[in-house]
Design an enzyme around this catalytic site. Structure first.
Site, PDB file in Angstrom:
ATOM      1  N   THR A  52       8.756   7.801  43.892  1.00  0.00           N
ATOM      2  CA  THR A  52       9.581   6.638  43.579  1.00  0.00           C
ATOM      3  C   THR A  52       9.832   6.630  42.075  1.00  0.00           C
ATOM      4  OG1 THR A  52       7.790   5.087  43.069  1.00  0.00           O
ATOM      5  CG2 THR A  52       8.298   5.416  45.401  1.00  0.00           C
ATOM      6  N   CYS A  53      10.500   5.598  41.591  1.00  0.00           N
ATOM      7  CA  CYS A  53      10.752   5.538  40.150  1.00  0.00           C
ATOM      8  C   CYS A  53       9.461   5.342  39.364  1.00  0.00           C
ATOM      9  CB  CYS A  53      11.739   4.420  39.824  1.00  0.00           C
ATOM     10  SG  CYS A  53      11.178   2.776  40.291  1.00  0.00           S
ATOM     11  N   ASN A  54       8.408   4.852  40.023  1.00  0.00           N
ATOM     12  CA  ASN A  54       7.159   4.575  39.324  1.00  0.00           C
ATOM     13  C   ASN A  54       6.045   5.564  39.594  1.00  0.00           C
ATOM     14  OD1 ASN A  54       8.014   2.291  37.927  1.00  0.00           O
ATOM     15  ND2 ASN A  54       7.609   0.955  39.666  1.00  0.00           N
ATOM     16  N   SER A 110       1.393  -1.502  41.901  1.00  0.00           N
ATOM     17  CA  SER A 110       2.799  -1.493  41.522  1.00  0.00           C
ATOM     18  C   SER A 110       3.025  -2.114  40.153  1.00  0.00           C
ATOM     19  CB  SER A 110       3.628  -2.273  42.554  1.00  0.00           C
ATOM     20  OG  SER A 110       3.593  -1.648  43.815  1.00  0.00           O
ATOM     21  N   ALA A 116       6.940  -5.620  47.764  1.00  0.00           N
ATOM     22  CA  ALA A 116       6.895  -5.080  49.126  1.00  0.00           C
ATOM     23  C   ALA A 116       7.680  -3.787  49.295  1.00  0.00           C
ATOM     24  CB  ALA A 116       7.428  -6.136  50.104  1.00  0.00           C
ATOM     25  N   GLN A 117       8.509  -3.435  48.333  1.00  0.00           N
ATOM     26  CA  GLN A 117       9.379  -2.267  48.479  1.00  0.00           C
ATOM     27  C   GLN A 117       8.586  -0.973  48.648  1.00  0.00           C
ATOM     28  OE1 GLN A 117      11.990  -1.642  45.155  1.00  0.00           O
ATOM     29  NE2 GLN A 117      13.345  -0.264  46.277  1.00  0.00           N
ATOM     30  N   GLN A 121       8.870   2.511  51.159  1.00  0.00           N
ATOM     31  CA  GLN A 121       8.977   3.851  50.580  1.00  0.00           C
ATOM     32  C   GLN A 121       7.875   4.761  51.109  1.00  0.00           C
ATOM     33  OE1 GLN A 121       8.825   2.384  46.559  1.00  0.00           O
ATOM     34  NE2 GLN A 121      11.018   2.704  46.234  1.00  0.00           N
ATOM     35  N   GLY A 190      26.004   2.819  41.119  1.00  0.00           N
ATOM     36  CA  GLY A 190      25.194   3.148  42.283  1.00  0.00           C
ATOM     37  C   GLY A 190      25.311   2.046  43.316  1.00  0.00           C
ATOM     38  N   ALA A 191      24.845   2.314  44.532  1.00  0.00           N
ATOM     39  CA  ALA A 191      24.943   1.304  45.592  1.00  0.00           C
ATOM     40  C   ALA A 191      23.724   1.336  46.497  1.00  0.00           C
ATOM     41  CB  ALA A 191      26.222   1.525  46.406  1.00  0.00           C
TER      42      ALA A 191
END
Length: 436
Positions: A52-54, A110, A116-117, A121, A190-191
């Site tokens: 993920t981004c993190n 996180s 919660a994302q 993932q 982006g979308a």
């Protein structure tokens, strides 16, 4: 027997400039899993990659000897020098790895405490590993328990209550520059899911206009229509970038799509009015050098994380509750893991016993065929079976010394229980002889 390992780096251990070098977009995870299995062969039993981004993390069921080679593999796969990432990597083994998985899924690890994302993932990562044939009993059981623990934590604690999301943090940072968002024009590049979350938060502030730039207009239009916005192609960005006060970007591009030259041109066209740029992508969408422009306020995911962190203190009581739940569930899983390691031994003992029984039964049948009485055949069968079963423990006891002998003397009566001396069984008699 394989151990469970977690190997990786995250926003605690590495800055975004390092994380983006090892980040794996969705279409790279499957090739990475294939490369892992090809490189380590039978020493790697199971694998799952969460990126993920993190964070970028490898969850492995593997033999310990491969652990020292994982940093090199990780660097080679990403065409990097291992020295760049090695100082930022962490390794968790067995109980630590299980606890880490539970904490990640529960939102305790996180940048946005309790978000919660990450759970979704992680489920995507597990599904990808399963489709790649890289998931087996051990990791499957780990992740199913992980998802169950995450649900329990979110149900029984207030870990997600009043959570300050990354999207909300982006709005706050923009407000520091412009004050009232309703006087600004906002561009989303982006979308995907993160852009959708940000668009929801910014739309709530009623900006003058919302524009969505995306590679495919169809997906961009689907998002823009929800917020009375418009769409344009990414290729049109250089001609229209100057029109927007706030730019939020999060694409899956492996290279920056908003370069220093493009933004310098936009600033001149804006007559040097300020611009807020929020880069939520990892790897980054906006060249880091843009931060040197005095008119541009550039924020990365790490900058937003610092804003989010300020709101985390209020949820520390929930963290204590969540950690208690996780501690309990970790012990439950480790108990299952330890019991699982006994299974091959039990299977081996059963197989050996069946082989011995089959051989001795065949001997008894031959004796009966030669005309020996059934009673004599049964006596010989019982005696022979007893000798066979007692041979190994008697031999171990005879060959043992000092501490090992004491341990065997303590264990063997539990494995081969016998009664008092006046009711001596063959097993007891054999052990008594061995002791002397």
């Amino acid at each position: 027997m394989a151990d469970v390992f977690t190997f990786g780096l995250n926003h605690h251990s590495a800055p975004v400039s390092v994380r983006e070098r090892v980040s794996m977009a969705g279409d790279l995870v499957r090739p990475a899993l294939d490369a892992l299995r090809s490189t380590f062969g039978s020493s790697l039993k199971e694998a799952t990659i969460l990126s993920t981004c993190n964070r970028t993390e490898l969850y492995l069921a593997a033999r310990p000897e491969i652990v020292d080679h994982i940093p090199t593999w990780m660097a080679d796969f990403n065409s990097l020098d291992a020295s760049l990432i090695r100082p930022h990597l962490y390794l968790y083994n067995q109980e630590q790895a299980v606890r880490h998985a539970f904490r990640v899924a529960s939102g305790l690890d996180s940048m946005v405490l309790g978000e919660a994302q990450i759970l979704g993932q992680m489920k995507t990562a597990v599904r990808t590993a399963d489709e790649a044939g890289a998931l087996g009993t051990m990791l499957n059981q780990l992740f199913q328990k992980t998802f169950s623990v995450a649900k329990e934590v979110r149900t029984q604690t207030a870990i997600g209550a009043q959570s300050v999301s990354m999207a909300a943090a982006a709005v706050r940072l923009a407000e520091r520059v412009f004050g009232d968002i309703s006087d600004t024009k906002v561009l989303f590049v982006g979308a995907g899911e993160m852009i959708e979350l940000c668009a929801t938060h910014f739309a709530a502030q009623n900006p003058k206009s919302i524009m969505v730039a995306n590679r495919t207009l169809e997906r961009g239009e689907a998002l823009a229509s929800r917020f009375d916005g418009q769409t344009m192609r990414l290729a049109d960005l250089p001609d229209h970038l100057h029109e927007y006060d706030i730019v939020v970007s999060c694409t899956a591009s492996t290279l920056p799509i908003l370069g220093l030259g493009m933004i310098q041109k936009a600033i001149r066209q804006r007559r040097f009015n300020p611009m807020v740029m929020v880069d939520l992508a990892v790897p980054r969408d906006i060249e880091p050098e843009v931060a040197t422009l005095s008119e541009v306020y550039l924020y990365t995911v790490d900058d937003l994380g610092r804003v989010v962190q300020m709101g985390n203190d209020a949820r520390q009581a929930a963290v204590v509750q969540a950690e208690a739940i996780i501690d309990s569930r970790v012990q439950n899983f480790m108990h299952w893991l330890q019991n699982r390691s006994v299974v091959p031994v039990i299977q081996g003992l059963n197989h050996g016993a069946h082989v011995v029984a089959k051989l001795e039964l065949e001997k008894a049948r031959k004796l009966l065929a030669k005309g020996i009485s059934p009673e004599q055949a049964l006596e010989r069968l019982a005696k022979s079976l007893t000798q066979k079963y007692m041979h190994a423990p008697m031999q171990a006891l005879n060959r043992s010394q000092a501490e090992e002998k004491a341990q065997l003397l303590d264990v063997l009566p539990k494995l081969f229980p016998y009664q008092e001396k006046d009711d001596t069984t063959p097993a007891q008699s054999s052990i008594s002889q061995a002791e002397h």
